[in-house]
Design a protein around this motif. Structure first.
Motif, PDB file in Angstrom:
ATOM      1  N   VAL A  87       0.846  -1.206   0.000  1.00 29.22           N
ATOM      2  CA  VAL A  87       0.000   0.000   0.000  1.00 29.22           C
ATOM      3  C   VAL A  87       0.875   1.247   0.000  1.00 29.22           C
ATOM      4  N   LYS A  88       1.911   1.231   0.833  1.00 27.07           N
ATOM      5  CA  LYS A  88       2.819   2.382   0.879  1.00 27.07           C
ATOM      6  C   LYS A  88       3.543   2.554  -0.453  1.00 27.07           C
ATOM      7  N   ARG A  89       3.921   1.460  -1.088  1.00 28.22           N
ATOM      8  CA  ARG A  89       4.606   1.549  -2.378  1.00 28.22           C
ATOM      9  C   ARG A  89       3.733   2.261  -3.405  1.00 28.22           C
ATOM     10  N   TYR A  90       2.471   1.852  -3.486  1.00 29.25           N
ATOM     11  CA  TYR A  90       1.572   2.480  -4.446  1.00 29.25           C
ATOM     12  C   TYR A  90       1.273   3.928  -4.062  1.00 29.25           C
ATOM     13  N   ILE A  94       1.834   7.399  -6.325  1.00 30.37           N
ATOM     14  CA  ILE A  94       0.813   8.432  -6.538  1.00 30.37           C
ATOM     15  C   ILE A  94       1.319   9.792  -6.095  1.00 30.37           C
ATOM     16  N   MET A  95       1.928   9.859  -4.896  1.00 30.42           N
ATOM     17  CA  MET A  95       2.352  11.145  -4.363  1.00 30.42           C
ATOM     18  C   MET A  95       3.529  11.734  -5.134  1.00 30.42           C
ATOM     19  N   GLU A  96       4.415  10.908  -5.646  1.00 29.32           N
ATOM     20  CA  GLU A  96       5.515  11.446  -6.451  1.00 29.32           C
ATOM     21  C   GLU A  96       5.002  12.017  -7.768  1.00 29.32           C
ATOM     22  N   LEU A  97       4.046  11.333  -8.378  1.00 32.27           N
ATOM     23  CA  LEU A  97       3.455  11.855  -9.606  1.00 32.27           C
ATOM     24  C   LEU A  97       2.699  13.154  -9.338  1.00 32.27           C
ATOM     25  N   THR A 205      11.790   3.571  -4.551  1.00 27.42           N
ATOM     26  CA  THR A 205      10.465   3.985  -4.101  1.00 27.42           C
ATOM     27  C   THR A 205       9.782   4.781  -5.204  1.00 27.42           C
ATOM     28  N   GLY A 206       8.463   4.945  -5.038  1.00 20.68           N
ATOM     29  CA  GLY A 206       7.720   5.812  -5.940  1.00 20.68           C
ATOM     30  C   GLY A 206       7.830   5.391  -7.393  1.00 20.68           C
ATOM     31  N   ILE A 207       8.259   6.348  -8.219  1.00 23.88           N
ATOM     32  CA  ILE A 207       8.331   6.113  -9.663  1.00 23.88           C
ATOM     33  C   ILE A 207       9.300   4.990  -9.994  1.00 23.88           C
ATOM     34  N   SER A 208      10.411   4.891  -9.259  1.00 25.43           N
ATOM     35  CA  SER A 208      11.356   3.807  -9.537  1.00 25.43           C
ATOM     36  C   SER A 208      10.730   2.444  -9.258  1.00 25.43           C
ATOM     37  N   TYR A 209       9.850   2.374  -8.263  1.00 28.36           N
ATOM     38  CA  TYR A 209       9.135   1.124  -7.993  1.00 28.36           C
ATOM     39  C   TYR A 209       8.171   0.806  -9.135  1.00 28.36           C
ATOM     40  N   LYS A 221      11.836  -9.986  -3.032  1.00 25.88           N
ATOM     41  CA  LYS A 221      10.631 -10.363  -2.305  1.00 25.88           C
ATOM     42  C   LYS A 221      10.314  -9.366  -1.196  1.00 25.88           C
ATOM     43  N   SER A 222      11.348  -8.757  -0.636  1.00 27.17           N
ATOM     44  CA  SER A 222      11.162  -7.760   0.415  1.00 27.17           C
ATOM     45  C   SER A 222      10.653  -6.438  -0.124  1.00 27.17           C
ATOM     46  N   GLY A 223      10.614  -6.273  -1.440  1.00 24.63           N
ATOM     47  CA  GLY A 223      10.192  -5.023  -2.055  1.00 24.63           C
ATOM     48  C   GLY A 223      11.345  -4.146  -2.486  1.00 24.63           C
ATOM     49  N   LYS A 224      12.563  -4.460  -2.069  1.00 20.09           N
ATOM     50  CA  LYS A 224      13.721  -3.661  -2.448  1.00 20.09           C
ATOM     51  C   LYS A 224      14.035  -3.861  -3.919  1.00 20.09           C
ATOM     52  N   ILE A 225      14.475  -2.767  -4.581  1.00 27.46           N
ATOM     53  CA  ILE A 225      14.798  -2.808  -5.989  1.00 27.46           C
ATOM     54  C   ILE A 225      16.311  -2.769  -6.154  1.00 27.46           C
ATOM     55  N   THR A 226      16.843  -3.677  -6.931  1.00 23.13           N
ATOM     56  CA  THR A 226      18.271  -3.660  -7.242  1.00 23.13           C
ATOM     57  C   THR A 226      18.449  -3.403  -8.739  1.00 23.13           C
ATOM     58  N   TYR A 227      19.556  -2.754  -9.080  1.00 26.21           N
ATOM     59  CA  TYR A 227      19.785  -2.333 -10.451  1.00 26.21           C
ATOM     60  C   TYR A 227      21.138  -2.829 -10.933  1.00 26.21           C
ATOM     61  N   SER A 228      21.197  -3.093 -12.201  1.00 25.73           N
ATOM     62  CA  SER A 228      22.471  -3.470 -12.806  1.00 25.73           C
ATOM     63  C   SER A 228      23.318  -2.220 -13.015  1.00 25.73           C
ATOM     64  N   TYR A 229      24.567  -2.435 -13.324  1.00 23.68           N
ATOM     65  CA  TYR A 229      25.500  -1.321 -13.526  1.00 23.68           C
ATOM     66  C   TYR A 229      25.058  -0.465 -14.713  1.00 23.68           C
ATOM     67  N   THR A 230      24.670  -1.102 -15.806  1.00 30.70           N
ATOM     68  CA  THR A 230      24.226  -0.366 -16.993  1.00 30.70           C
ATOM     69  C   THR A 230      22.958   0.417 -16.707  1.00 30.70           C
ATOM     70  N   SER A 231      22.048  -0.165 -15.946  1.00 34.76           N
ATOM     71  CA  SER A 231      20.796   0.523 -15.608  1.00 34.76           C
ATOM     72  C   SER A 231      21.066   1.800 -14.825  1.00 34.76           C
ATOM     73  N   LYS A 232      22.024   1.757 -13.922  1.00 33.24           N
ATOM     74  CA  LYS A 232      22.337   2.954 -13.139  1.00 33.24           C
ATOM     75  C   LYS A 232      22.925   4.052 -14.008  1.00 33.24           C
TER      76      LYS A 232
END
Length: 655
Positions: A87-90, A94-97, A205-209, A221-232
């Motif tokens: 719920v907080k993720r969504y 919304i609030m970032e947009l 968080t927010g838009i990145s989620y 599974k915990s909700g954390k987002i990890t990124y590859s080197y190229t993505s960053k």
């Protein structure tokens, strides 16, 4: 006082001894009240009952109070919104947009026209949502500067009050209802301070989620987002591009608002009395629509801060000239910094992904080989080029990489001697490695834990890619590299009758290949097959073993325990697979290096027999229609040559 003496209770409930021998002690008048005397032991008994009663009352009250406090705390605890709550993720999305929309429209309202109709209704809805967000913040789990989780109201409130509360409250004051629209929009500008979090698309968080749904970043599974080197790197380019656009838009809006504010000042009118000495009147912008004015105003600010100055738009009075001077002083500096970062990020991304120069040097080297030794096979050359093209594209270390083959001593394997970083503190060097391999460390955090061994291993990592159906590591082959599969799908199993039989499927990468054989100096027992394109990193096996064995002995034991547990699970899966399956003699020969033949009890023989006795008993069992069981051990300890067995008995072993 003896236990048999008598006492009296007074009105103040204190006991007094009666010493008047001349009076009748059976009846005494004390302080005007007649009280019958009673034995001391009875008084003590009553006193104990009285204290016990009070204790029960106070205990009950304390229990009630504790229960009430616990109930309140329990309810409050349940009301706290966790950071990993969906719920907080969504709500963050919304609030970032809404924040981005509100900042953009507020600048537009301030500079060009106040909202009406549908835009006014939307603006009011946004205002209500900001109020709700302020309230929900007091019920949302927070983290302090030390990254400690805060889940109580007092802690959350203290953190919020010291942080954004004042700015959030100032930004929602409804001054528009009192006729002060401009003042309200100016106060809303405090929300600009939060805009950096909106355009940061790698904070999880927010838009990145939201972007993680489109495979930009991998959601745990915990909700954390990890990124590859190229993505960053791509994310940093996008962020800089958005920053440039917004800076131009902000300067354009602020410029147009300012020139309207000073339009009626002393030096803003012409000598003839006609108010043409303003930017708006001089260029006929007053009769245009707001969107056209916004475009021209932003265009003028872009040419000003970029020091282009075409001359089609210019300031018309001293106030506007003063603003233009300030814009050029600070705007040019800001714009130059942003553009410099953008160019640096673009150059770095090009070098990290194209590797044109490296491929050119490789082709020159191959050409020189062909001149000396003759033509290289076309397929071989293509494979070499493809391999190194991928290597150069995925190599994150560049000059930070350590060449283990050049190390003269074990100390050279872990020392910080690379150019540019040798003079940095160790903590800064470790942070650089951690940022370069954040996704790698997240995927294998269970393997490395909090140990610093990862910082000794990372400088030796080399990128690896395995195509679909490529055998990564074969059974009974020498282990040259420790491989960390970062992404892809890998099947761990055995090859029977020329086909790969899966024991364990790693569908999302995150598996380690070769650590158990390297650490224990034994041969590999399983086959590792890439079911689809799989990518990862590898470190030379001798380098890995040397680093652990000399400098990280305690960590070596921990890593060996993890590897042994994984190996044990694979053996158990293998044993279970064998028990569920029926094998012919060809299968026995194929898996002979992994299993013992177990002679059934009715044969009267044990396991420790030579190959002739084993072959004879197997043939007898086959002729009698008896089955042959297997278990996970090493058949080479019993049977070293099964040629006769293969020739005479394989047709009879389909049991």
């Amino acid at each position: 006082m003896k236990l048999g003496d008598k006492i009296h209770y007074t009105e103040d409930l204190t006991s007094r001894e009666i010493n008047d021998k001349g009076n009748d002690i059976d009846l005494q008048v004390i302080l005007g009240i007649t009280i019958d005397p009673e034995p001391y032991e009875k008084v003590l008994l009553k006193k104990g009952e009285h204290e016990e009663q009070n204790a029960c009352i106070f205990g009950a009250l304390r229990d009630i109070k504790s229960t009430a406090i616990y109930s309140v705390r329990s309810i409050c605890h349940r009301l706290i919104i966790r950071n990993n709550s969906i719920v907080k993720r969504y709500w963050d999305i919304i609030m970032e947009l809404i924040l981005a929309y509100n900042v953009i429209t507020t600048l537009f309202f301030l500079a060009y026209e106040y909202p009406t109709g549908g835009m006014l209704i939307t603006d009011i809805v946004c205002w209500v949502l900001f109020i709700i967000d302020i309230v929900l913040t007091f019920y949302t789990e927070q983290t302090d500067e030390k990254n400690n989780s805060i889940k109580n109201f007092v802690g959350i409130a203290n953190l919020y009050i010291k942080g954004w509360l004042i700015f959030d409250l100032v930004a929602i004051i409804p001054l528009r209802s009192a006729g002060y629209e401009m003042a309200e929009y100016l106060l809303r500008m405090f929300r600009l301070l939060k805009l950096s979090g909106v355009i940061d698309i790698t904070d999880g968080t927010g838009i990145s989620y939201l972007l993680s749904y489109f495979n930009f970043g991998r959601r745990e599974k915990s909700g954390k987002i990890t990124y590859s080197y190229t993505s960053k790197i791509i994310a940093s380019l996008i962020r800089l591009f958005i920053t440039i656009i917004f800076t131009v838009y902000f300067m354009g809006c602020f410029w147009y608002w300012f020139q309207r504010i000073v339009s009626n000042y002393k030096y803003s009118s012409s000598k003839e009395g006609v108010d043409e000495n303003t930017f708006e009147n001089a260029f006929g912008l007053a009769d245009m629509q707001s969107k056209d004015i916004a475009l021209r105003s932003s265009y003028y600010m872009l040419t000003t801060i970029a020091t282009i100055g075409y001359g089609d738009f210019m300031p018309r009075n001293v106030y506007e000239m003063s603003f233009a001077i300030v814009a050029m002083l600070f705007g040019v500096t800001l714009f130059a910094v942003i553009m410099g970062n953008f160019n640096s990020a673009l150059t770095y991304y090009t070098e990290a992904t194209s590797a044109v120069d490296c491929l050119g040097e490789l082709n020159l080297w191959l050409d020189s080989l062909e001149i000396i030794h003759g033509k290289i096979d076309k397929k071989l050359r293509t494979n070499i080029t493809d391999h190194f093209k991928y290597y150069f594209e995925k190599d994150r270390l560049k000059n930070l990489a350590k060449n283990y083959w050049e190390a003269s001593t074990p100390e050279n394997l872990i020392s910080i001697d690379q150019q540019y970083v040798s003079s940095l503190p160790e903590e800064i060097y470790n942070q650089i490695l951690q940022n370069l391999y954040s996704d790698f460390l997240q995927n294998f955090k269970y393997f490395f834990g909090s140990s610093k061994v990862k910082y000794a291993i990372i400088p030796h990592l080399q990128p690896r890619r395995y195509i679909t159906n490529e055998l990564i590591l074969e059974n009974d082959k020498e282990i040259n590299e420790l491989i960390f599969i970062n992404s892809g799908s890998v099947s761990i199993g055995i090859i029977l009758n020329g086909e790969h039989q899966t024991l364990l499927l790693c569908e999302d990468g995150r598996t380690i290949i070769g650590d158990y054989p390297i650490l224990t100096k034994v041969k590999n027992r399983f086959d590792y097959l890439a079911l689809r394109i799989s990518e990862g990193f590898a470190i030379d096996s001798n380098t890995f073993y040397t680093i652990l064995n000399i400098y990280f002995k305690d960590d070596r034991n921990n890593l060996l325990a993890i590897a042994a547990k994984r190996e044990s699970n694979l053996k158990r899966l293998l044993n279970d697979y064998i028990k569920r399956s029926e094998f012919n003699l060809t299968s026995i020969i194929d898996v002979g290096k992994n299993f013992d033949i177990v002679i059934p009890k009715e044969s009267g023989k044990g396991e420790n027999m030579d190959e002739t006795e084993v072959a004879k008993d197997l043939l007898e069992l086959a002729e009698n229609g008896k089955s042959v069981d297997f278990k996970t051990k090493n058949i080479l300890n019993i049977v070293k040559n099964a040629g006769e067995l293969r020739r005479k008995g394989y047709e009879k072993m389909f049991l």
